[in-house]
Motif scaffolding. Structure first.
Motif, PDB file in Angstrom:
ATOM      1  N   GLY A 169      32.828  31.070   7.752  1.00  0.00           N
ATOM      2  CA  GLY A 169      33.031  29.732   8.282  1.00  0.00           C
ATOM      3  C   GLY A 169      32.002  28.780   7.720  1.00  0.00           C
ATOM      4  N   LEU A 170      32.122  27.541   8.156  1.00  0.00           N
ATOM      5  CA  LEU A 170      31.197  26.522   7.685  1.00  0.00           C
ATOM      6  C   LEU A 170      30.234  26.228   8.831  1.00  0.00           C
ATOM      7  CD1 LEU A 170      31.145  25.051   5.013  1.00  0.00           C
ATOM      8  CD2 LEU A 170      32.502  23.246   6.042  1.00  0.00           C
ATOM      9  N   VAL A 171      28.937  26.167   8.516  1.00  0.00           N
ATOM     10  CA  VAL A 171      27.978  25.885   9.583  1.00  0.00           C
ATOM     11  C   VAL A 171      27.369  24.514   9.348  1.00  0.00           C
ATOM     12  CG1 VAL A 171      25.984  26.720  10.824  1.00  0.00           C
ATOM     13  CG2 VAL A 171      27.454  28.317   9.619  1.00  0.00           C
ATOM     14  N   ILE A 212      25.015  20.070   5.971  1.00  0.00           N
ATOM     15  CA  ILE A 212      25.151  21.433   5.451  1.00  0.00           C
ATOM     16  C   ILE A 212      23.836  21.904   4.846  1.00  0.00           C
ATOM     17  CG2 ILE A 212      26.224  22.761   3.597  1.00  0.00           C
ATOM     18  CD1 ILE A 212      28.810  21.349   4.237  1.00  0.00           C
ATOM     19  N   ARG A 213      23.444  23.129   5.172  1.00  0.00           N
ATOM     20  CA  ARG A 213      22.189  23.661   4.644  1.00  0.00           C
ATOM     21  C   ARG A 213      22.436  24.700   3.556  1.00  0.00           C
ATOM     22  NH1 ARG A 213      18.068  22.962   8.401  1.00  0.00           N
ATOM     23  NH2 ARG A 213      18.295  20.853   9.177  1.00  0.00           N
ATOM     24  N   ASP A 214      23.595  25.309   3.598  1.00  0.00           N
ATOM     25  CA  ASP A 214      23.876  26.354   2.633  1.00  0.00           C
ATOM     26  C   ASP A 214      24.047  25.753   1.236  1.00  0.00           C
ATOM     27  OD1 ASP A 214      24.711  28.869   1.597  1.00  0.00           O
ATOM     28  OD2 ASP A 214      26.747  28.056   1.602  1.00  0.00           O
ATOM     29  N   GLY A 243      16.979  35.467  -3.195  1.00  0.00           N
ATOM     30  CA  GLY A 243      18.237  36.103  -2.824  1.00  0.00           C
ATOM     31  C   GLY A 243      19.065  35.259  -1.885  1.00  0.00           C
ATOM     32  N   GLN A 244      18.571  34.080  -1.546  1.00  0.00           N
ATOM     33  CA  GLN A 244      19.347  33.185  -0.696  1.00  0.00           C
ATOM     34  C   GLN A 244      19.498  31.864  -1.404  1.00  0.00           C
ATOM     35  OE1 GLN A 244      16.693  33.665   2.670  1.00  0.00           O
ATOM     36  NE2 GLN A 244      18.492  33.377   3.963  1.00  0.00           N
ATOM     37  N   MET A 245      20.582  31.173  -1.092  1.00  0.00           N
ATOM     38  CA  MET A 245      20.800  29.901  -1.778  1.00  0.00           C
ATOM     39  C   MET A 245      21.023  28.840  -0.711  1.00  0.00           C
ATOM     40  SD  MET A 245      23.502  29.409  -4.782  1.00  0.00           S
ATOM     41  CE  MET A 245      23.874  27.856  -5.517  1.00  0.00           C
ATOM     42  N   SER A 246      19.948  28.368  -0.147  1.00  0.00           N
ATOM     43  CA  SER A 246      20.113  27.341   0.881  1.00  0.00           C
ATOM     44  C   SER A 246      18.817  26.569   1.015  1.00  0.00           C
ATOM     45  CB  SER A 246      20.466  27.970   2.223  1.00  0.00           C
ATOM     46  OG  SER A 246      19.327  28.587   2.753  1.00  0.00           O
ATOM     47  N   PHE A 247      18.893  25.460   1.762  1.00  0.00           N
ATOM     48  CA  PHE A 247      17.697  24.655   1.983  1.00  0.00           C
ATOM     49  C   PHE A 247      16.663  25.432   2.795  1.00  0.00           C
ATOM     50  CE2 PHE A 247      20.440  20.903   1.062  1.00  0.00           C
ATOM     51  CZ  PHE A 247      19.652  20.385   0.054  1.00  0.00           C
ATOM     52  N   ASP A 248      17.173  26.341   3.672  1.00  0.00           N
ATOM     53  CA  ASP A 248      16.232  27.095   4.499  1.00  0.00           C
ATOM     54  C   ASP A 248      15.434  28.092   3.667  1.00  0.00           C
ATOM     55  OD1 ASP A 248      17.163  25.750   6.717  1.00  0.00           O
ATOM     56  OD2 ASP A 248      18.861  27.129   6.891  1.00  0.00           O
ATOM     57  N   ALA A 249      16.054  28.540   2.556  1.00  0.00           N
ATOM     58  CA  ALA A 249      15.345  29.490   1.701  1.00  0.00           C
ATOM     59  C   ALA A 249      14.252  28.816   0.883  1.00  0.00           C
ATOM     60  CB  ALA A 249      16.327  30.185   0.772  1.00  0.00           C
ATOM     61  N   LEU A 250      14.304  27.484   0.827  1.00  0.00           N
ATOM     62  CA  LEU A 250      13.317  26.760   0.017  1.00  0.00           C
ATOM     63  C   LEU A 250      11.898  27.029   0.507  1.00  0.00           C
ATOM     64  CD1 LEU A 250      14.803  23.205  -0.618  1.00  0.00           C
ATOM     65  CD2 LEU A 250      14.308  24.978  -2.275  1.00  0.00           C
ATOM     66  N   ARG A 251      11.759  27.048   1.835  1.00  0.00           N
ATOM     67  CA  ARG A 251      10.432  27.257   2.403  1.00  0.00           C
ATOM     68  C   ARG A 251       9.862  28.596   1.935  1.00  0.00           C
ATOM     69  NH1 ARG A 251       7.889  24.645   6.504  1.00  0.00           N
ATOM     70  NH2 ARG A 251       9.708  23.336   6.836  1.00  0.00           N
ATOM     71  N   LEU A 252      10.757  29.585   1.927  1.00  0.00           N
ATOM     72  CA  LEU A 252      10.371  30.916   1.484  1.00  0.00           C
ATOM     73  C   LEU A 252       9.936  30.881   0.020  1.00  0.00           C
ATOM     74  CD1 LEU A 252      10.464  33.719   2.814  1.00  0.00           C
ATOM     75  CD2 LEU A 252      12.665  34.086   1.687  1.00  0.00           C
TER      76      LEU A 252
END
Lengths: 303, 663
Positions: free
Chosen positions: B66-68, B129-131, B189-198
């Motif tokens: 789904g879309l978050v 959208i963050r993804d 291994g992630q492609m999102s804005f949340d992974a940027l911090r990592l």
């Protein structure tokens, strides 16, 4: 409050003193000191002629410009008293209020559709754009060495540092305020209010079509602006802590001296060539830069 | 329930193709309004429940997870900004598109409305959208729908060409964002804005940020990435230019802010880069605006200037974060963010009125206009208020955001070290110059277009546009005045957004001081307005008692003056042009009068100034590349024998390379 009233009083006599100075230096008998104010009375009593090209902007512009100048004077402090309205960065508001009035004056000049109006309009817009950085650099310098960002706080802490180097700022500040006032008010050496050739005018050519009440208001605004800059000069050379009666006297003395300086400049100096004006104005910004470099050295940031 | 509604809106948007031509507008308006209400409700839910984020799951049959949608305060702010301008823009569009009703068929309108709707939907999805992958898809949708909107008038070949150039440049930007996301993906291994911090916690912050900055900067229009902007805005219909300039370019700002929220090191360097690019954009943008003759192109260059001002705020904010200067970071970011809202209001207003002028006169050339204030009083007053606001003059909204940035800088001066003081002082000078230049530019634009005598037949025949075009703009005016006069109510939420988005601690003292200042500003602005009103009323009654005459304008005794003797836009900018000649390279095309020419014939004079960045970055490389391709084209002989030979050579090459284990 006292400061505001004093500014109004100074504005009342200011043009007369300039006029007297010029008469005396040129060896004429000349009109009395109250002549400019009497002229305003005459203008107010007169009817008005409006150009058929002009519209609503032309009608409201003088009023808007005067209101801007009046409200700008509210943030100027006097002695140890705070200005009527004072907040951090009030000099930004001050500068933009004056710009607001200028915006409308320029539009009014274009509203007449004359071939001269635009000439003055673009020169005024151009020159006041060039002088803007000088004012802001100077205030940035003040903000830096006093640590405050409003006219009232800056000037009440101006002489508190106790060092003698503050005199450098008194001198530079005084000099720059004189120059900025001359440019903002379109006086010599940038513009000659007494010139009679439209092609060489700046401010006068913009108000060619104004008459009666509007013209009176424009003159009043100009006198008020002189007094406002005069009180800025006063604030950078007289410590805020002195006795209030002494201050009042000194305030009027500074205004008179300022008026005499203008009168002398206008008597003995020729107007700049028009295309040299930008260089002249940019020099003022350069001097403000020097003030800034000095403060960097004095606060041990540079060297 | 909410999510279902959103999904239904998405689906129903396709039905616009099957609605009768006369009803299409209202159908689209209905969908748009529902979308706006729905997204505003989400924002309201976020604010009223005092949550940090609001998560909305959109279950789609063809997507596994789904879309978050994730709405935080920053997203909510941008949603509100988008909602206001898109709604007013569409109300305005009704009147503006009226003149196209005959010449365009139903399909044209369907595509136009459909793209408008999708531009809106994609913009609010971009901020929710963050993804990474979904983000890129909606980002692409935004570019495509705006492209379709730009080429509404595609019968004109130049507009089609501009549109394609726009599309290509958008994709260059998209490419940079894609690369940046791929780098993040490879590392985490992630492609999102949340992974940027990592990613940022273990890798170089600076390089990735620059990649993102270029990608988002192309959308936002920072110099030298701005080359699409002055071309696309004039080509698009005015309500579209208003929306594109008002909110779509802000999506670039949103992207930059979203990335900045995760950046952890190199803050000082990043801040300096943003600041210097923004200063250049701000000053050069307005400098180039002054010499334009096309009203909408002039406004487009002003968008660059305002993006510069926003960037100055953001850059100072980042520097404040780096140097732990709370006041600077709070005021810088808030000023920048508030300017996003302010600019979306007054710039869309100006574009709408430029559109009204175009509708009434069918020209955008300033030199052909003039005297429109008498013929189109409402348009003139709306444009005037927009001009005053964009120049940052009190008591309008532009002043408030510029003031916040100014105060942030002035307050930081006394505690700054040498380099910081120099940076801050140059920003102050830059901002002061921008202010002065903007006044120069808008006195020219307003004065030449609306005042004086008409300069052409078109201008003298102009009539005020219909009420449906004027009325929606009063909503914008209301916002402009409200922000200008009651700034506290708007600045407080912005402070809140900024301090939560960038984790600025202990903002209370700085915020309280600013609130106090803004109250004083409101008081002084109020006094200013009241003084004007009192004096005007006094003047009115005073003049009633006096004799009022109407006469011709003073012409130095010359009475047969014509409209041609007025100052033109070119002559207004003459002395300015003289000063900046080396920078703007204004060219004059004219033939001098020869000495033996006793009776000079007809002469023409054309002055034109190129955008040097466009010349260096777009035109020159393309010329070079196409000349290179032309040289390679000798291989294209048209003879089948040659082509078979090429195939053989190729096969031989592949064979040899494989043989020697090279591929």
């Amino acid at each position: 409050m006292i400061g505001f009233v004093l500014i109004l009083i100074a504005a009342f006599f200011f043009p007369g003193i300039i006029l007297r100075t010029k008469s005396i230096t040129s060896g004429r008998k000349g009109p009395g000191i109250l002549q400019p104010i009497k002229d305003i009375g005459v203008l107010v009593r007169k009817g008005s002629v409006f150009s058929k090209t002009s519209g609503i902007i032309f009608q409201i512009a003088p009023v808007v410009a005067l209101s801007g100048t009046l409200c700008a004077s509210l943030v100027i402090p006097f002695a140890n008293q705070r200005a009527l309205i004072s907040f951090e960065g009030d000099f930004i508001f001050f500068s933009y209020l004056l710009a607001f009035g200028k915006f409308f004056t320029i539009l009014a000049a274009l509203d007449t559709g004359s071939s001269f109006g635009g000439m003055g309009a673009n020169r005024e817009a151009f020159f006041s754009m060039l002088v803007e950085p000088a004012f802001f650099i100077l205030l940035a310098t003040f903000a830096m060495f006093t640590g405050f960002t409003s006219f009232s706080d800056i000037f009440s802490h101006f002489f508190l540092t106790g060092d003698h180097y503050v005199l450098i700022y008194s001198i530079i500040g005084f000099y720059l305020f004189v120059q900025i006032a001359m440019i903002e008010n379109s006086r010599l050496p940038v513009d000659d209010p007494k010139t009679h050739l439209e092609l060489t005018m700046i401010h006068e050519v913009m108000i060619l079509d104004n008459s009666g009440f509007d013209k009176a208001i424009i003159h009043l605004g100009s006198y008020l602006k002189f007094a406002i800059y005069g009180s800025l000069m006063y604030n950078v050379i007289v410590p805020a802590g002195w006795n209030i009666f002494l201050q009042t006297g000194l305030f009027l003395a500074v205004q008179v001296v300022f008026a005499i300086i203008i009168g002398l400049i206008e008597s003995f100096r020729a107007r700049n060539k028009m295309n040299l004006n930008p260089k002249f104005i940019l020099t003022i910004s350069a001097i403000a830069w020097i003030a800034f470099v000095v403060i960097l050295i004095l606060t041990n940031k540079l060297i | 329930m909410n999510t279902l509604l959103f999904f239904i809106i998405l689906l129903l948007s396709f039905a616009v193709f099957f609605i009768p031509k006369s009803l299409k507008y209202f159908y689209t308006l209905f969908l748009l309004t529902s979308g706006i209400i729905l997204s505003s409700m989400w924002c309201f839910e976020l604010v009223s429940n005092d949550k940090q984020i609001l998560e909305i799951q959109l279950k789609l049959p063809f997507l596994q997870n789904g879309l978050v949608f994730i709405i935080d305060k920053l997203s909510a702010f941008f949603i509100i900004v988008v909602n206001i301008t898109v709604f007013i823009g569409f109300l305005y569009a009704r009147g503006y598109l009226q003149s196209y009703y005959q010449s365009k068929n139903a399909l044209h309108f369907s595509i136009h409305y459909f793209s408008y709707l999708w531009l809106y939907l994609s913009m609010i999805m971009v901020v929710m959208i963050r993804d990474g992958l979904s983000f890129l898809i909606v980002w692409e949708l935004m570019a495509l729908s705006s492209f379709l909107l730009v080429i509404f008038d595609a019968e004109d070949r130049t507009i089609m060409k501009t549109g394609i150039s726009y599309l290509i440049q958008m994709h260059v930007g998209m490419f940079f964002i894609l690369i940046s996301f791929l780098i993040v993906d490879k590392a985490t291994g992630q492609m999102s804005f949340d992974a940027l911090r990592l990613y940022f916690s273990s890798h170089s912050n600076f390089l990735l940020f620059i990649l993102f900055f270029i990608g988002f900067g192309i959308k936002a229009g920072f110099i030298p990435l701005h080359t699409w902007l002055p071309e696309a805005h004039p080509a698009a219909p005015s309500h579209v230019s208003g929306v594109m300039s008002g909110v779509m370019i802000k999506m670039g700002i949103y992207g930059i802010l979203r990335v900045l929220m995760s950046v952890q090191n190199d803050l000082l360097l990043i801040g300096l880069i943003i600041l210097s690019v923004s200063l250049i954009s701000g000053v050069l943008g307005v400098m180039m605006a002054i010499v334009q003759h096309d009203l909408k192109r002039l406004l487009a260059y002003h968008s660059i200037e305002n993006i510069g001002i926003i960037g100055i705020g953001i850059g100072l904010g980042v520097i404040g974060l780096a140097t732990k200067n709370i006041a600077l970071s709070l005021l810088g970011f808030s000023g920048g963010l508030l300017h996003v809202l302010n600019h979306s209001l007054f710039k869309s207003l100006l574009f709408f009125n430029a559109g009204s002028v175009y509708t009434a006169t069918h020209t955008r050339n300033i030199e052909h206009l003039g005297g429109l204030m008498k013929k189109m009083p409402y348009t003139a007053i709306l444009f005037l208020i927009g001009s005053l606001a964009i120049c940052g003059l009190p008591p309008f909204n532009g002043f408030i955001s510029e003031y916040l940035i100014y105060v942030g800088m002035f307050k930081s001066l006394s505690a700054a070290n040498l380099y910081q003081s120099i940076v801050i002082l140059s920003s102050i000078v830059g901002l002061a110059l921008i202010g002065g230049l903007a006044i120069f530019c808008f006195t020219k634009a307003f004065g030449i277009v609306f005042l004086g005598e008409p300069r052409s037949e078109k201008a003298s025949m102009a009539k005020e546009v219909s009420r449906v075009m004027i009325f929606p703009q009063f909503i914008t005016i209301a916002f402009i005045m409200l922000i200008g006069l009651a700034s506290v109510f708007f600045v407080k939420p912005v402070f809140n957004i900024v301090s939560s988005a960038f984790n600025i601690p202990d903002t209370n003292i700085a915020a309280a001081a600013s609130v106090n200042n803004l109250t004083q500003i409101s008081i002084l602005s109020g006094i200013f307005v009241i003084t004007i009103i009192i004096l005007l009323v006094y003047r009115h009654f005073h003049l009633k008692t006096k004799q009022i005459d109407v006469g011709p304008t003073w012409g130095c005794g010359y009475t047969a003056g014509t409209f041609k003797q007025q100052y033109t836009a070119t002559s207004y900018a003459y002395n300015y042009n003289h000063l900046v000649k080396p920078l703007l390279q204004t060219k004059k095309i004219m033939v001098d009068i020869r000495e033996d020419e006793i009776f000079p014939g007809k002469r023409t004079f054309v002055s034109h100034s190129d955008d040097i960045f466009k010349k260096l970055l777009i035109d020159k490389p393309i010329d070079w590349f196409s000349s290179l391709l032309k040289k390679i084209a000798v291989m294209q002989t048209g003879q089948i024998q040659h082509y078979i030979l090429y195939a053989f050579v190729f096969m031989l090459l592949v064979f040899l390379l494989t043989y020697f284990n090279l591929i």
